[in-house]
Design a protein around this motif. Sequence first.
Motif, PDB file in Angstrom:
ATOM      1  N   GLU A  11       0.805  -1.214   0.000  1.00  0.00           N
ATOM      2  CA  GLU A  11       0.000   0.000   0.000  1.00  0.00           C
ATOM      3  C   GLU A  11       0.841   1.269   0.000  1.00  0.00           C
ATOM      4  O   GLU A  11       0.418   2.301   0.501  1.00  0.00           O
ATOM      5  N   PHE A  12       2.031   1.213  -0.555  1.00  0.00           N
ATOM      6  CA  PHE A  12       2.914   2.366  -0.624  1.00  0.00           C
ATOM      7  C   PHE A  12       2.741   3.014  -1.996  1.00  0.00           C
ATOM      8  O   PHE A  12       3.389   2.626  -2.956  1.00  0.00           O
ATOM      9  N   PHE A  13       1.800   3.941  -2.089  1.00  0.00           N
ATOM     10  CA  PHE A  13       1.502   4.594  -3.361  1.00  0.00           C
ATOM     11  C   PHE A  13       1.233   3.576  -4.462  1.00  0.00           C
ATOM     12  O   PHE A  13       1.694   3.712  -5.594  1.00  0.00           O
ATOM     13  N   GLY A  14       0.528   2.499  -4.101  1.00  0.00           N
ATOM     14  CA  GLY A  14       0.179   1.464  -5.064  1.00  0.00           C
ATOM     15  C   GLY A  14       1.315   0.504  -5.375  1.00  0.00           C
ATOM     16  O   GLY A  14       1.226  -0.263  -6.328  1.00  0.00           O
ATOM     17  N   ARG A  15       2.359   0.550  -4.567  1.00  0.00           N
ATOM     18  CA  ARG A  15       3.517  -0.309  -4.803  1.00  0.00           C
ATOM     19  C   ARG A  15       3.853  -1.112  -3.552  1.00  0.00           C
ATOM     20  O   ARG A  15       3.446  -0.783  -2.447  1.00  0.00           O
ATOM     21  N   SER A  16       4.646  -2.150  -3.750  1.00  0.00           N
ATOM     22  CA  SER A  16       5.106  -2.948  -2.614  1.00  0.00           C
ATOM     23  C   SER A  16       6.256  -2.232  -1.912  1.00  0.00           C
ATOM     24  O   SER A  16       7.053  -1.522  -2.533  1.00  0.00           O
ATOM     25  N   PHE A  17       6.323  -2.445  -0.597  1.00  0.00           N
ATOM     26  CA  PHE A  17       7.301  -1.772   0.250  1.00  0.00           C
ATOM     27  C   PHE A  17       7.742  -2.747   1.338  1.00  0.00           C
ATOM     28  O   PHE A  17       6.895  -3.304   2.047  1.00  0.00           O
ATOM     29  N   ILE A  18       9.034  -2.988   1.433  1.00  0.00           N
ATOM     30  CA  ILE A  18       9.552  -3.807   2.527  1.00  0.00           C
ATOM     31  C   ILE A  18       9.566  -2.907   3.755  1.00  0.00           C
ATOM     32  O   ILE A  18      10.387  -1.999   3.875  1.00  0.00           O
ATOM     33  N   GLU A  19       8.625  -3.173   4.632  1.00  0.00           N
ATOM     34  CA  GLU A  19       8.389  -2.306   5.785  1.00  0.00           C
ATOM     35  C   GLU A  19       9.404  -2.535   6.899  1.00  0.00           C
ATOM     36  O   GLU A  19       9.765  -1.603   7.617  1.00  0.00           O
ATOM     37  N   LEU A  20       9.846  -3.774   7.033  1.00  0.00           N
ATOM     38  CA  LEU A  20      10.715  -4.077   8.163  1.00  0.00           C
ATOM     39  C   LEU A  20      11.529  -5.338   7.888  1.00  0.00           C
ATOM     40  O   LEU A  20      10.989  -6.334   7.400  1.00  0.00           O
ATOM     41  N   ILE A  21      12.804  -5.261   8.198  1.00  0.00           N
ATOM     42  CA  ILE A  21      13.692  -6.421   8.225  1.00  0.00           C
ATOM     43  C   ILE A  21      14.353  -6.397   9.589  1.00  0.00           C
ATOM     44  O   ILE A  21      14.916  -5.368   9.994  1.00  0.00           O
ATOM     45  N   TYR A  22      14.255  -7.497  10.308  1.00  0.00           N
ATOM     46  CA  TYR A  22      14.905  -7.570  11.610  1.00  0.00           C
ATOM     47  C   TYR A  22      15.640  -8.903  11.711  1.00  0.00           C
ATOM     48  O   TYR A  22      15.029  -9.957  11.565  1.00  0.00           O
ATOM     49  N   ILE A  23      16.939  -8.823  11.962  1.00  0.00           N
ATOM     50  CA  ILE A  23      17.764 -10.013  12.171  1.00  0.00           C
ATOM     51  C   ILE A  23      18.354  -9.894  13.577  1.00  0.00           C
ATOM     52  O   ILE A  23      18.933  -8.861  13.933  1.00  0.00           O
ATOM     53  N   ASP A  24      18.205 -10.958  14.370  1.00  0.00           N
ATOM     54  CA  ASP A  24      18.750 -10.992  15.716  1.00  0.00           C
ATOM     55  C   ASP A  24      20.254 -10.729  15.666  1.00  0.00           C
ATOM     56  O   ASP A  24      20.949 -11.194  14.763  1.00  0.00           O
ATOM     57  N   GLU A  25      20.759  -9.976  16.648  1.00  0.00           N
ATOM     58  CA  GLU A  25      22.168  -9.569  16.647  1.00  0.00           C
ATOM     59  C   GLU A  25      23.133 -10.729  16.471  1.00  0.00           C
ATOM     60  O   GLU A  25      24.109 -10.621  15.734  1.00  0.00           O
ATOM     61  N   GLN A  26      22.893 -11.849  17.119  1.00  0.00           N
ATOM     62  CA  GLN A  26      23.835 -12.971  17.025  1.00  0.00           C
ATOM     63  C   GLN A  26      23.836 -13.634  15.656  1.00  0.00           C
ATOM     64  O   GLN A  26      24.722 -14.421  15.343  1.00  0.00           O
ATOM     65  N   HIS A  27      22.849 -13.302  14.809  1.00  0.00           N
ATOM     66  CA  HIS A  27      22.750 -13.899  13.476  1.00  0.00           C
ATOM     67  C   HIS A  27      23.080 -12.912  12.351  1.00  0.00           C
ATOM     68  O   HIS A  27      22.948 -13.253  11.177  1.00  0.00           O
ATOM     69  N   ARG A  28      23.493 -11.709  12.708  1.00  0.00           N
ATOM     70  CA  ARG A  28      23.792 -10.704  11.692  1.00  0.00           C
ATOM     71  C   ARG A  28      25.103 -11.001  10.972  1.00  0.00           C
ATOM     72  O   ARG A  28      25.951 -11.723  11.470  1.00  0.00           O
ATOM     73  N   SER A  29      25.231 -10.434   9.786  1.00  0.00           N
ATOM     74  CA  SER A  29      26.427 -10.580   8.940  1.00  0.00           C
ATOM     75  C   SER A  29      26.669 -12.018   8.509  1.00  0.00           C
ATOM     76  O   SER A  29      27.806 -12.436   8.295  1.00  0.00           O
ATOM     77  N   LYS A  30      25.580 -12.772   8.361  1.00  0.00           N
ATOM     78  CA  LYS A  30      25.669 -14.158   7.887  1.00  0.00           C
ATOM     79  C   LYS A  30      24.886 -14.349   6.585  1.00  0.00           C
ATOM     80  O   LYS A  30      24.671 -15.462   6.148  1.00  0.00           O
ATOM     81  N   GLY A  31      24.419 -13.241   6.004  1.00  0.00           N
ATOM     82  CA  GLY A  31      23.679 -13.321   4.748  1.00  0.00           C
ATOM     83  C   GLY A  31      22.182 -13.508   4.920  1.00  0.00           C
ATOM     84  O   GLY A  31      21.464 -13.636   3.925  1.00  0.00           O
ATOM     85  N   TYR A  32      21.696 -13.517   6.156  1.00  0.00           N
ATOM     86  CA  TYR A  32      20.272 -13.738   6.381  1.00  0.00           C
ATOM     87  C   TYR A  32      19.418 -12.538   5.956  1.00  0.00           C
ATOM     88  O   TYR A  32      18.328 -12.710   5.430  1.00  0.00           O
ATOM     89  N   GLY A  33      19.916 -11.326   6.187  1.00  0.00           N
ATOM     90  CA  GLY A  33      19.170 -10.133   5.773  1.00  0.00           C
ATOM     91  C   GLY A  33      18.941 -10.101   4.273  1.00  0.00           C
ATOM     92  O   GLY A  33      17.795  -9.972   3.811  1.00  0.00           O
ATOM     93  N   PRO A  34      20.009 -10.246   3.472  1.00  0.00           N
ATOM     94  CA  PRO A  34      19.811 -10.275   2.016  1.00  0.00           C
ATOM     95  C   PRO A  34      18.901 -11.412   1.564  1.00  0.00           C
ATOM     96  O   PRO A  34      18.105 -11.239   0.636  1.00  0.00           O
ATOM     97  N   ALA A  35      18.986 -12.565   2.203  1.00  0.00           N
ATOM     98  CA  ALA A  35      18.117 -13.689   1.836  1.00  0.00           C
ATOM     99  C   ALA A  35      16.654 -13.355   2.116  1.00  0.00           C
ATOM    100  O   ALA A  35      15.773 -13.655   1.303  1.00  0.00           O
ATOM    101  N   LEU A  36      16.404 -12.713   3.236  1.00  0.00           N
ATOM    102  CA  LEU A  36      15.037 -12.335   3.589  1.00  0.00           C
ATOM    103  C   LEU A  36      14.507 -11.264   2.640  1.00  0.00           C
ATOM    104  O   LEU A  36      13.358 -11.325   2.185  1.00  0.00           O
ATOM    105  N   ILE A  37      15.346 -10.304   2.287  1.00  0.00           N
ATOM    106  CA  ILE A  37      14.939  -9.268   1.331  1.00  0.00           C
ATOM    107  C   ILE A  37      14.604  -9.902  -0.018  1.00  0.00           C
ATOM    108  O   ILE A  37      13.571  -9.590  -0.624  1.00  0.00           O
ATOM    109  N   ALA A  38      15.447 -10.796  -0.495  1.00  0.00           N
ATOM    110  CA  ALA A  38      15.206 -11.472  -1.778  1.00  0.00           C
ATOM    111  C   ALA A  38      13.894 -12.250  -1.731  1.00  0.00           C
ATOM    112  O   ALA A  38      13.139 -12.269  -2.712  1.00  0.00           O
ATOM    113  N   HIS A  39      13.600 -12.862  -0.600  1.00  0.00           N
ATOM    114  CA  HIS A  39      12.336 -13.594  -0.460  1.00  0.00           C
ATOM    115  C   HIS A  39      11.147 -12.631  -0.540  1.00  0.00           C
ATOM    116  O   HIS A  39      10.157 -12.915  -1.231  1.00  0.00           O
TER     117      HIS A  39
END
Length: 147
Positions: free
Chosen positions: A59-87
């Motif tokens: 609902e972002f001006f008729g477009r999709s918008f990734i509203e939130l990405i949250y990765i637990d601190e102990q799991h950061r910098s392992k590629g999980y954020g980019p994988a979640l964004i791609a999903h």
Amino acid sequence: MKILEATNNDIETLFRLDHVAHEEQERRELIERAIQDQRAWVLLPGEAGIAGYGVITHEFFGRSFIELIYIDEQHRSKGYGPALIAHLEKHSRSDDIFTSTNESNTHMQHVLANLGYERSGTIFNLDPGDPELVYVKQSVRPHGDTL
């Protein structure tokens, strides 16, 4: 690693995982609404449980918008954020997809640049002294694809 649609059974886990949800009722409400609306996804790296989650809106001006990405601190910098964004990109209902991050979040800016996002604008006055940088990625769906 698996990425699954979040369910009501995940709500309390996400509240505990997300340090912002510990303090802000608004974040807890966002999580609950996103799960009820089938717009939230959880990332499971293996047997360890949920390592992060993402929320998309359409609902972002008729477009999709990734509203939130949250990765637990102990799991950061392992590629999980980019994988979640791609999903989440695969669930876009528009040919392009938007997201944003605070100017202070240089790590996320780097991640977005590496994933082909480009700066699209700046929103001031959401977080005092820390403008929100808006990003867009063009052509996330082949033309004509629908969900």
